[in-house]
Design an enzyme around this catalytic site. Structure first.
Site, PDB file in Angstrom:
ATOM      1  CG  HIS A 380     -81.066  30.092  68.500  1.00 41.25           C
ATOM      2  ND1 HIS A 380     -81.207  31.274  67.816  1.00 41.25           N
ATOM      3  CD2 HIS A 380     -80.912  29.153  67.534  1.00 41.25           C
ATOM      4  CE1 HIS A 380     -81.133  31.066  66.517  1.00 41.25           C
ATOM      5  NE2 HIS A 380     -80.962  29.785  66.320  1.00 41.25           N
ATOM      6  CE1 TYR A 495     -87.410  25.317  60.485  1.00 37.22           C
ATOM      7  CE2 TYR A 495     -85.103  25.765  60.051  1.00 37.22           C
ATOM      8  CZ  TYR A 495     -86.313  26.155  60.573  1.00 37.22           C
ATOM      9  OH  TYR A 495     -86.441  27.379  61.166  1.00 37.22           O
ATOM     10  CB  SER A 497     -83.046  28.598  58.720  1.00 37.99           C
ATOM     11  OG  SER A 497     -83.492  29.863  59.146  1.00 37.99           O
ATOM     12  CB  THR A 508     -85.354  32.392  60.289  1.00 39.67           C
ATOM     13  OG1 THR A 508     -86.202  31.770  61.274  1.00 39.67           O
ATOM     14  CG2 THR A 508     -84.020  32.789  60.903  1.00 39.67           C
TER      15      THR A 508
END
Length: 675
Positions: A380, A495, A497, A508
Site C-alpha cells: 500500500h 475512519y 477514507s 486521501t
C-alpha cells in the site's frame, strides 16, 4: 492506512469510445495495448490544481466538531481551550512553516512526502496491517474460469494495461458527472485542442474531473525493500518477467520477448502449464521464503541482509523477485476453494493465510485459487485505491470482453525452456531456515487470532436508498454507528477514507462518520418505544445525518478535511525538532485517531469482496459495499480483543431498524398526501 474508499469516483467508464487498431497479430496494437487513447495518459497532469492547505481556523473548527460525539461536556471544554491556544500560538507557526514548504515544492502536494514517510517508516508487518485484499467477480463462463486459463488471461490483460500506460495511450482517469454526455469522442476532441496548461479547467466546463495519475507508474515492477528504520521502494524499468509462486516454490517467467512485446497467448499459457508440471514433480517448499515478508519490518531487514550475503541469493532476489513486473500466486486445492455457504476461509487465506505462497512486498500480487477465484493483494505504501481499482476494473472487463485463451486453447510447450521459465533455487543456510520457521510461527499465531465475520443483508440495497432519496454510503455508515452503539454502549473513533486525487499528488483525506447528527439519531432509536420519536421524525433525523455526511464528503474530496492538515503540522514539528504541541497530547486527539471502526468501500461491480485487518488491536476492519442485490460487510477483528460477531449481529439489526423507519415514514407521508 489502507482505505480503498474513493468517494463518488467511479471506474470502468473509460472503456467507452476507445478504438483499437485492426491488426490481429500478436505484435499488433490490438493485442499489445489495452487502449489507444486520443488523449495522452498524462494529458491533464500538468494542469491539475494543487492540493490546498486548509485554513488553520477551519481545521480547528472541524476537529472540535468531529471529537464532540466522543467526549463528555467537560472534556469538550478542556479540548476547546487547548485548541484555542494552539490556533493562536504554535499552530500559527507550524502552519506558516508548512505553507512555506509547500510553496517551495509546487511540483507535489503537502501531504505526499509525509504520507510516504509514514508508510515506509512503520515497522508493523504488511499483512493485515497494510496490504488489503480485493476479490474479483468470477467468470461465469466455464471455459474461462479454470485456474491456468484465468491466470493467463489476467496476465495478458495486466500486460496490455501496463504497455498502454508505458506508451502514454491509456485513457486519462477522469470522473464524469454525466458519462453519456462527456465520456465521448466530442469531449476528447475539445480537450485535445485545449492548451495543456489549462486542460483540467477546460474539462471542468464539461463537468468532467481529471484525476491525478502520478501513482500509476509504480503499479508494476515495484517492490518495497525492508530496511532498518525505514523501507525503500525500488522499481525496475526494463523488466520482462513476472514472479510465479506455487506451493511456496518460486519461478521467474518471461512474459515479454526481447523487443519488449507481450508474448503470444499460447506461449504464456504454455509457460504457466510448464510451471505447474515442474511443480508437480517436486515437494512443497520446505523453506517457503515468502513467509519472511510477513515479518516485522526490521526483523525482515535483518533476515534479508543475512540472506543476500550469499551472492547467488542476492542476484536471484534482486534480479528475479524484486525486478518482476508483478507476482502471480497459483494456489493449490489445499489452500482452499470457494464455498458459497461460507466464503470466510478463502477470503482469510487470500488476505493473509499461511503466507507460504506469497511475496507481500510486491506492489501487485494476483492470487488465483485452484478453482479460478481471482483476487489482488497489494502493498500500500506506493499508492491508493484510484490506481489499483482502475487497473483491477480494466483487467476484469478486458478478460470479459476479449479473453485470449479458453480451457480448450492449444499452448506452445515450454518444458525444458530454462531461459524463459526459471525455477529460483536459492541456497538456504541454517540461519535463514530458522528465520523462516520463526516468521511462519509468528504469522500463524497472528492469523489464527484473526476473526472474520460476513454479512449480506438483502433488503437494503442501492436501489432502495435511491428510491427513498438517500445516499447509500451515508445510510450504511449510519448503520455502523447504530450497530456499535447498541452492541457496546459507546461511540468510538471511526475512519472512512476519501480520495483527494482531483489534485496533483493527492492521496486521501479522512471522513469522520461519527457526528453529532448520527449520535442524536442513535440515541433516539434506542429510546424505549413509548419515548421514541415517530417514524417521520426519525426519518427527518436520517435526512439530517445524510446532509452532514454529504457535506463532510464534499469537504474531504476538496482537500478541506482536518486530519491530513493536523497530521502535517505534527509532522512539521517532529521534522524540525520542535516541542510537540499540547493539542497532539490531548485525549480528544488520541481518541479520534484510535480508529476502533475502520471502514472501506469498493464502488464497482467487478469486486465481490474486499478485506483488511483492524488498524488497532481492539478494533474492527470493515470492508463494505452496498450493491443492487444487498448491503454487505466483511468485518475483521482479533479474538479476545474485539467482538466482531456481536458487531455483525448488531449490524443486521441496525439495517432492519433503519429500513423499517424509512418504509414506515414513506407510508405515513403517502397517507398524509391522500388525506
Amino acid at each position: 492506512m489502507f482505505r480503498l474508499k474513493v468517494n463518488k469516483w467511479r471506474f470502468g467508464t473509460n472503456l467507452a469510445g476507445v478504438r483499437y487498431a485492426t491488426t490481429t497479430t500478436t505484435h499488433g496494437n490490438h493485442y499489445q495495448y489495452l487502449q489507444n487513447s486520443k488523449l495522452p495518459t498524462l494529458y491533464f497532469q500538468r494542469s491539475l490544481p494543487r492540493l490546498p492547505i486548509p485554513l488553520l481556523e477551519k481545521t480547528c473548527e472541524r476537529f472540535l466538531a468531529a471529537v464532540q460525539p466522543l467526549l463528555s461536556a467537560e472534556e469538550q471544554r478542556d479540548t476547546q481551550q487547548v485548541v484555542d491556544q494552539f490556533r493562536q500560538g504554535v499552530g500559527m507557526e507550524l502552519h506558516a512553516r508548512l505553507k512555506q514548504s509547500d510553496e517551495a515544492n509546487k511540483h507535489t502536494s503537502y501531504i505526499s512526502q509525509p504520507w510516504f514517510d509514514m508508510y515506509l517508516s512503520d515497522r508493523a508487518p504488511l499483512p493485515l496491517n497494510y496490504n488489503p485484499l480485493i476479490v474479483m467477480r468470477d467468470d461465469t463462463r466455464p471455459a474461462y474460469q479454470p485456474q491456468v486459463t484465468r491466470a493467463t488471461n489476467l496476465i495478458i490483460s495486466s500486460l496490455r494495461f501496463w504497455r498502454s500506460l508505458q506508451a502514454n495511450i491509456l485513457e486519462p482517469e477522469v470522473y464524469h458527472m454525466n458519462p453519456k454526455k462527456t465520456n465521448t469522442d466530442n469531449y476528447r476532441r475539445w480537450m485535445a485542442i485545449s492548451p495543456k496548461a489549462f486542460a483540467t479547467y477546460a474539462s471542468y466546463a464539461f463537468k468532467a474531473f481529471p484525476l491525478d495519475m502520478s501513482q500509476y507508474s509504480r503499479l508494476f515492477g515495484t517492490t518495497r525493500l525492508p530496511k532498518l528504520g525505514k523501507d525503500e521502494l525500488v522499481q525496475s524499468a526494463d523488466s520482462k518477467h513476472i514472479l510465479v509462486m506455487r506451493r511456496g516454490n518460486m519461478y521467474a517467467m518471461n512474459v515479454l520477448d526481447s523487443s519488449g512485446y507481450i508474448e503470444s497467448p499460447s506461449v504464456i499459457l504454455g509457460r504457466l502449464k510448464s510451471i505447474l508440471a515442474l511443480d508437480a514433480q517436486k515437494q512443497s517448499a520446505s523453506v517457503p521464503l515468502g513467509v519472511l515478508t510477513t515479518q516485522q519490518r526490521d526483523q525482515w531487514a535483518r533476515a534479508r541482509t543475512h540472506f543476500v550475503s550469499n551472492p547467488k541469493n542476492a542476484d536471484l532476489l534482486e534480479r528475479e523477485v524484486d525486478a518482476a513486473l508483478f507476482c502471480v500466486c497459483l494456489d493449490s486445492e489445499e489452500d482452499g476453494m470457494y464455498n458459497e455457504a461460507d466464503q470466510v476461509p478463502l477470503i482469510k487465506h487470500q488476505l493473509a493465510g499461511k503466507a507460504t505462497n506469497r511475496w507481500f512486498d510486491k506492489s501487485i500480487s494476483l492470487l488465483i485459487s485452484a478453482d479460478g477465484v481471482a483476487a489482488v493483494n497489494f502493498e500500500h505504501s506506493w499508492g491508493d485505491g484510484v490506481a489499483v481499482l482502475r487497473y483491477f476494473n480494466e483487467m476484469y472487463w478486458d478478460t470479459q470482453k476479449q479473453p485470449f485463451v479458453s480451457a480448450t486453447s492449444p499452448h506452445t510447450p515450454a518444458e525444458g525452456d530454462a531461459s524463459n521459465v526459471r525455477p529460483l533455487n536459492f541456497e538456504i543456510d541454517d540461519r535463514t531456515r530458522a528465520d523462516v520457521e520463526a516468521a511462519y510461527a509468528h504469522n500463524a499465531e497472528i492469523v489464527d487470532s484473526l476473526d472474520m465475520n460476513y454479512l449480506q443483508y438483502p433488503h437494503l440495497t442501492k436501489g432502495t436508498c435511491k428510491h427513498h432519496g438517500l445516499s447509500p454510503d451515508s445510510i450504511i455508515q449510519l448503520a455502523f454507528q447504530l450497530a456499535y452503539r447498541q452492541a457496546f454502549k459507546r461511540y468510538v473513533g471511526t475512519y472512512e477514507s476519501c480520495s483527494t486525487s482531483a489534485f496533483r499528488h493527492g492521496r486521501t483525506e479522512t471522513m469522520r462518520p461519527c457526528t453529532i447528527a448520527t449520535k442524536a439519531f442513535c440515541e433516539a432509536v434506542l429510546q424505549p418505544s413509548q419515548k421514541q420519536p415517530s417514524a417521520v421524525e426519525l426519518r427527518a433525523m436520517i435526512d439530517k445525518c445524510s446532509i452532514v455526511h454529504g457535506q463532510l464528503t464534499k469537504e474531504a474530496a476538496m482537500g478541506q478535511g482536518f486530519d491530513r492538515h493536523l497530521f502535517s503540522l505534527r509532522h512539521t514539528a517532529m521534522l524540525e525538532g520542535l516541542p510537540m504541541p499540547a493539542l497532539f497530547e490531548t485525549e480528544a486527539y488520541k481518541r479520534i485517531n484510535y480508529n476502533i471502526i475502520s471502514t472501506s468501500t469498493l464502488g464497482t461491480d467487478t469486486v465481490v469482496a474486499g478485506a483488511f485487518g483492524p488498524v488497532v488491536k481492539d478494533g474492527l476492519g470493515v470492508g463494505y459495499s452496498i450493491q443492487n442485490e444487498f448491503a454487505g460487510a466483511i468485518v475483521t477483528s482479533y479474538k479476545n480483543q474485539a467482538q466482531g460477531k456481536e458487531f455483525v449481529d448488531s449490524l443486521a439489526s441496525a439495517f432492519e431498524q433503519i429500513l423499517a423507519i424509512i418504509e414506515q415514514s414513506s407510508k405515513s407521508a403517502k397517507a398524509e398526501t391522500r388525506n
